[in-house]
Design a protein around this motif. Sequence first.
Motif, PDB file in Angstrom:
ATOM      1  N   ALA A   1      42.457  32.638  37.218  1.00 26.58           N
ATOM      2  CA  ALA A   1      41.154  32.729  38.103  1.00 26.58           C
ATOM      3  C   ALA A   1      40.365  33.672  36.972  1.00 26.58           C
ATOM      4  O   ALA A   1      40.646  34.471  36.311  1.00 26.58           O
ATOM      5  CB  ALA A   1      40.854  33.385  39.380  1.00 26.58           C
ATOM      6  N   PRO A   2      39.061  33.005  36.882  1.00 28.53           N
ATOM      7  CA  PRO A   2      37.844  33.751  35.812  1.00 28.53           C
ATOM      8  C   PRO A   2      37.557  35.023  36.442  1.00 28.53           C
ATOM      9  O   PRO A   2      37.249  35.200  37.658  1.00 28.53           O
ATOM     10  CB  PRO A   2      36.870  32.748  35.511  1.00 28.53           C
ATOM     11  CG  PRO A   2      36.920  31.847  36.818  1.00 28.53           C
ATOM     12  CD  PRO A   2      38.272  31.815  37.339  1.00 28.53           C
ATOM     13  N   VAL A   3      37.387  36.075  35.823  1.00 32.74           N
ATOM     14  CA  VAL A   3      36.864  37.484  36.334  1.00 32.74           C
ATOM     15  C   VAL A   3      35.181  37.380  35.980  1.00 32.74           C
ATOM     16  O   VAL A   3      35.001  37.261  34.755  1.00 32.74           O
ATOM     17  CB  VAL A   3      37.755  38.441  35.474  1.00 32.74           C
ATOM     18  CG1 VAL A   3      36.654  39.940  35.887  1.00 32.74           C
ATOM     19  CG2 VAL A   3      38.907  38.567  35.854  1.00 32.74           C
ATOM     20  N   LEU A   4      34.686  37.487  37.095  1.00 34.97           N
ATOM     21  CA  LEU A   4      32.983  37.517  36.903  1.00 34.97           C
ATOM     22  C   LEU A   4      32.573  38.918  37.121  1.00 34.97           C
ATOM     23  O   LEU A   4      32.850  39.450  38.174  1.00 34.97           O
ATOM     24  CB  LEU A   4      32.631  36.542  38.016  1.00 34.97           C
ATOM     25  CG  LEU A   4      33.251  35.198  37.857  1.00 34.97           C
ATOM     26  CD1 LEU A   4      32.751  34.353  38.933  1.00 34.97           C
ATOM     27  CD2 LEU A   4      32.705  34.233  36.577  1.00 34.97           C
ATOM     28  N   ASP A   5      31.697  39.465  36.158  1.00 35.76           N
ATOM     29  CA  ASP A   5      31.068  40.595  36.480  1.00 35.76           C
ATOM     30  C   ASP A   5      29.610  40.474  36.718  1.00 35.76           C
ATOM     31  O   ASP A   5      29.215  39.351  36.650  1.00 35.76           O
ATOM     32  CB  ASP A   5      31.314  41.674  35.000  1.00 35.76           C
ATOM     33  CG  ASP A   5      30.780  41.053  34.071  1.00 35.76           C
ATOM     34  OD1 ASP A   5      30.297  40.172  33.979  1.00 35.76           O
ATOM     35  OD2 ASP A   5      31.166  41.682  32.803  1.00 35.76           O
TER      36      ASP A   5
ATOM     37  N   GLY B   1      38.230  41.030  40.837  1.00 35.60           N
ATOM     38  CA  GLY B   1      37.123  40.778  40.196  1.00 35.60           C
ATOM     39  C   GLY B   1      36.582  39.231  39.953  1.00 35.60           C
ATOM     40  O   GLY B   1      35.786  38.526  39.275  1.00 35.60           O
ATOM     41  N   ALA B   2      37.365  38.197  40.687  1.00 32.82           N
ATOM     42  CA  ALA B   2      37.058  36.851  40.722  1.00 32.82           C
ATOM     43  C   ALA B   2      36.855  36.495  42.153  1.00 32.82           C
ATOM     44  O   ALA B   2      37.251  36.971  42.996  1.00 32.82           O
ATOM     45  CB  ALA B   2      38.531  36.360  40.144  1.00 32.82           C
ATOM     46  N   LEU B   3      36.193  35.342  42.225  1.00 34.83           N
ATOM     47  CA  LEU B   3      35.885  34.545  43.436  1.00 34.83           C
ATOM     48  C   LEU B   3      36.987  34.189  44.273  1.00 34.83           C
ATOM     49  O   LEU B   3      37.875  33.313  43.546  1.00 34.83           O
ATOM     50  CB  LEU B   3      34.841  33.625  43.155  1.00 34.83           C
ATOM     51  CG  LEU B   3      34.348  32.954  44.357  1.00 34.83           C
ATOM     52  CD1 LEU B   3      33.505  33.786  45.157  1.00 34.83           C
ATOM     53  CD2 LEU B   3      33.624  31.438  44.020  1.00 34.83           C
ATOM     54  N   SER B   4      37.146  34.416  45.347  1.00 32.88           N
ATOM     55  CA  SER B   4      38.465  34.205  45.948  1.00 32.88           C
ATOM     56  C   SER B   4      38.240  32.855  46.605  1.00 32.88           C
ATOM     57  O   SER B   4      37.308  32.251  46.739  1.00 32.88           O
ATOM     58  CB  SER B   4      38.863  35.256  47.071  1.00 32.88           C
ATOM     59  OG  SER B   4      37.829  35.023  47.972  1.00 32.88           O
ATOM     60  N   GLN B   5      39.309  32.178  46.919  1.00 30.82           N
ATOM     61  CA  GLN B   5      39.252  31.018  47.766  1.00 30.82           C
ATOM     62  C   GLN B   5      38.620  30.948  48.805  1.00 30.82           C
ATOM     63  O   GLN B   5      37.734  30.095  49.329  1.00 30.82           O
ATOM     64  CB  GLN B   5      40.721  30.473  48.158  1.00 30.82           C
ATOM     65  CG  GLN B   5      41.362  30.017  47.164  1.00 30.82           C
ATOM     66  CD  GLN B   5      42.956  29.567  47.463  1.00 30.82           C
ATOM     67  OE1 GLN B   5      43.554  30.163  48.167  1.00 30.82           O
ATOM     68  NE2 GLN B   5      43.240  28.198  47.317  1.00 30.82           N
ATOM     69  N   LEU B   6      38.498  32.365  49.695  1.00 35.42           N
ATOM     70  CA  LEU B   6      37.644  32.443  50.689  1.00 35.42           C
ATOM     71  C   LEU B   6      36.106  32.507  50.369  1.00 35.42           C
ATOM     72  O   LEU B   6      35.290  31.872  50.954  1.00 35.42           O
ATOM     73  CB  LEU B   6      38.076  33.795  51.543  1.00 35.42           C
ATOM     74  CG  LEU B   6      39.408  33.853  52.036  1.00 35.42           C
ATOM     75  CD1 LEU B   6      39.665  35.185  52.357  1.00 35.42           C
ATOM     76  CD2 LEU B   6      39.637  33.126  53.250  1.00 35.42           C
ATOM     77  N   GLY B   7      35.930  33.200  49.260  1.00 36.17           N
ATOM     78  CA  GLY B   7      34.481  33.320  48.794  1.00 36.17           C
ATOM     79  C   GLY B   7      34.036  32.080  48.375  1.00 36.17           C
ATOM     80  O   GLY B   7      32.892  31.641  48.609  1.00 36.17           O
ATOM     81  N   SER B   8      34.734  30.880  47.819  1.00 31.41           N
ATOM     82  CA  SER B   8      34.191  29.629  47.468  1.00 31.41           C
ATOM     83  C   SER B   8      34.222  28.853  48.552  1.00 31.41           C
ATOM     84  O   SER B   8      33.219  28.028  48.692  1.00 31.41           O
ATOM     85  CB  SER B   8      35.395  28.985  46.714  1.00 31.41           C
ATOM     86  OG  SER B   8      35.169  27.709  46.216  1.00 31.41           O
ATOM     87  N   ALA B   9      34.918  29.048  49.791  1.00 32.52           N
ATOM     88  CA  ALA B   9      34.438  28.455  51.110  1.00 32.52           C
ATOM     89  C   ALA B   9      33.344  28.574  51.712  1.00 32.52           C
ATOM     90  O   ALA B   9      32.526  27.921  52.118  1.00 32.52           O
ATOM     91  CB  ALA B   9      35.827  28.299  51.701  1.00 32.52           C
TER      92      ALA B   9
END
Length: 831
Positions: free
Chosen positions: A467-471, A510-518
């Motif tokens: 998963a990509p790490v997003l800062d 640091g990455a968007l989780s599946q929960l965050g995506s939903a």
Amino acid sequence: MSLIRALSKELEARSDDSLRALFAARPDLISPPVPDFPALAARASARVSVQRALERLNRPQMQVLETLHLCTNTDTAHSASAAGVRKLIAGSTVAAVERILTSLQDLALIHRAEPPHGTPAGHRQRYYLPVGCLKDVVGIYPAGLGRSYTELVRLQPAFAQRVVQLVAELRHSGVAIQEATTPMEAALALQHWTSSPEALAQALAGAPERTTALLAKFRNWAMGAVPQAQRKASVTHQGTDVGPVDWLLARGLLVPLDAAHVELPHSVGLSLRGGAIINDFTLSPPVPQLGSTTAALRRNAALGAIAETLRLVGELLHAVRAQPLVTLRSGGVGVREMKRLAEFLRIDQHQAGLLLELSALSGLLRLDVDSSTWVQPPDLEWLGLTRQEQWLWLVNAWLASERVPSLVGQPVSGPAGASAAHRGLAGTTVNALSAEAQRPDAPVVRKRILEILNELTHEAGAVDGTAPVLDAAAVLQRAEWAQPRMARRFSSLIKGVLAEAELLGLTGSGALSQLGSAIADDKPDEALNILGEHLPAALNHVLLQADLTAVAPGYLAPELSEKLLLMADAEGQGPATIYRFSPDSIRRALDAGHDASSLLGFLREHSGTAVPQPLEYLVEDTASRHGRLRVGAAASFIQSDDEAAVLELASESRAALLGLARIAPTVLISAVPPRETAQVLRGLGFSPSVEESEPALVRLRRTTGVPGSVRPVYTAPRTAPAEDDVAAQLAVLRNGRQDGRPGSGGRPDTAIGSGEAATQLGLETLQRAIRLKQLVSMNVVDSHGNSILETVVPLSVGGGRVRVFDPAKETERVLSIHRIIDVEAAEELRQ
């Protein structure tokens, strides 16, 4: 023709589908509904509406719009085409610019116009003009370019006084510049000299070595801070060691604005850019360099954060129930209370502030105005929900809240020009639950940041298992491209929003989780299913030790954790919490109404091991010495002839705040004064009366119950009006055109339409006349109600008043705008 009238005709000629798209992109245009097309055009041209529309434009759209603004003149109707705009945008094509101009026209930010005078006949290009208020919305530095020399001479008296001498010194030093005898002639001479990139490059060839680096700082903004900006600098008296600032000031390439700021004039900035207004044009968003993490690590980090947050919120509610949080006189919770709460939760004060804000914005805590303390509402539904439902409750409330928990502990800024009271706040920090943590734009910014995280995650296209790490830098870079007008809002909140999202498990490692995506996709049910599948079930047992401790082998069920906190003191952090029993902690449970047998029975039921003998002795020994004498407080008592009602009230959990105790079959005592007790009883569905002759007595009568608490349900910020509202608005506009009511397509150009349109048209005429120093004809109503036609020159407008010069009387006056019935340019009337 008036710009509003021109836009009105264009809107009226649109199809219904085109209008629907416009209303979806700019919902404020029909909220409230408009009566006709002139009113719609007036609202689309209003400053507030245009400002909102510009906040949704991406960088290429803003660059094209600002370029169109700089190469057109709405006062003289000098329009521009896509080909003309393309010449001022390096790296663009006519096709790309035309597409963007079409999209701006669809948004009613620009409209079609006649070509400029002198354009050859038979041309096939489309020409455009922006809405009239764009200059006010974009600001004085569109595209980061400064103002012209002529405008600076008119607005800066100090520069106007020395500009003639400056031009003379330049001529004396050998610069090929026109001679000037007045400030305006000098301004035009400087403008002509600096408009050539070649001439400016030749002049800069002899500049000090640091001049190029200094000018590079003005690449994106025309104003800069310079100490002693108004110091005198002369070409003829400069030494060999002259600095770059003095060198530029002496030649008029920088213009002092005040004692500390300078401005790079428009023609200088344009020449430094090679003659192009925009030289960083691109249709594609920047692609950030992202790191990566494993999907398993992301999931575990998110689930761990959720479990820990739920545990800490539960402990926080227990702490507040035991001792409500006292507020400061100035508002919010003070450092002393926050320190006490942080020590109880065994975390730092910053994290305690985040959790406290999250609990309050979620409705888990409320402010009791009578005692000025934060307390837990009676019969809180959140406590009885499953862990995934508790999480969704917090997330929904966080998304919708206008409070920013991460602002707690940050410095309170004291803006320039603020009152003395606000300036006194400067240097202090934002207290938890204070007004300084309020930000009305927080829901929009928060949702947009989640959407950007989702976009970047999908674009990264990570392989399976990663998963990509997003800062914050990557998100801000995309936000500045997608919505440059909101970049400042994003930059001030983005780090805090990401920290809050991590606390709620929307991001992990640091990455968007599946929960965050939903959640970003507005799919809360999908998030619940994911969480229910992966979040471990809460444990319902502990391991009792012989050293008078209980070890939690994981996250405990809320009921078990609540009871353990009552009879033991928690130690350590994380899921493996240690609960230490002591005489004081056992006495605390006994004070709450428990006895030795119930405590030992509870421990046997929830222990994975037998109850150690030392712990059993501790409970029994403490209980044997407890309660020989009982002391309590009572501020009022409740009496009723209905014994069943008294029993019902005594067992009502929502009445716990009253501290009720039954001392007789029909009598209860309360720890709360009579009137406050009566208020709580009314909230529970009873109808008590307070006996004035016996101020401590409350009479109880039964009445209907009241509903319980309501869960927060998040709805995304509304970006488009409802279909029914759009259909109703279209019906009004089209029917108005068909039956001859306001909005009729056959009306003459001089007709104004609705009151909203008339106001905007009048202001547009006044502002245009001020810029052109033009005569206008006003129909003014005096204090006796008489209508008087006057021909005047408007000088300024603002604050509901217009200052005018009457050439017939050679006097200046101030008129209230509400007394002006209509206004027209005198030249238009003569035509």
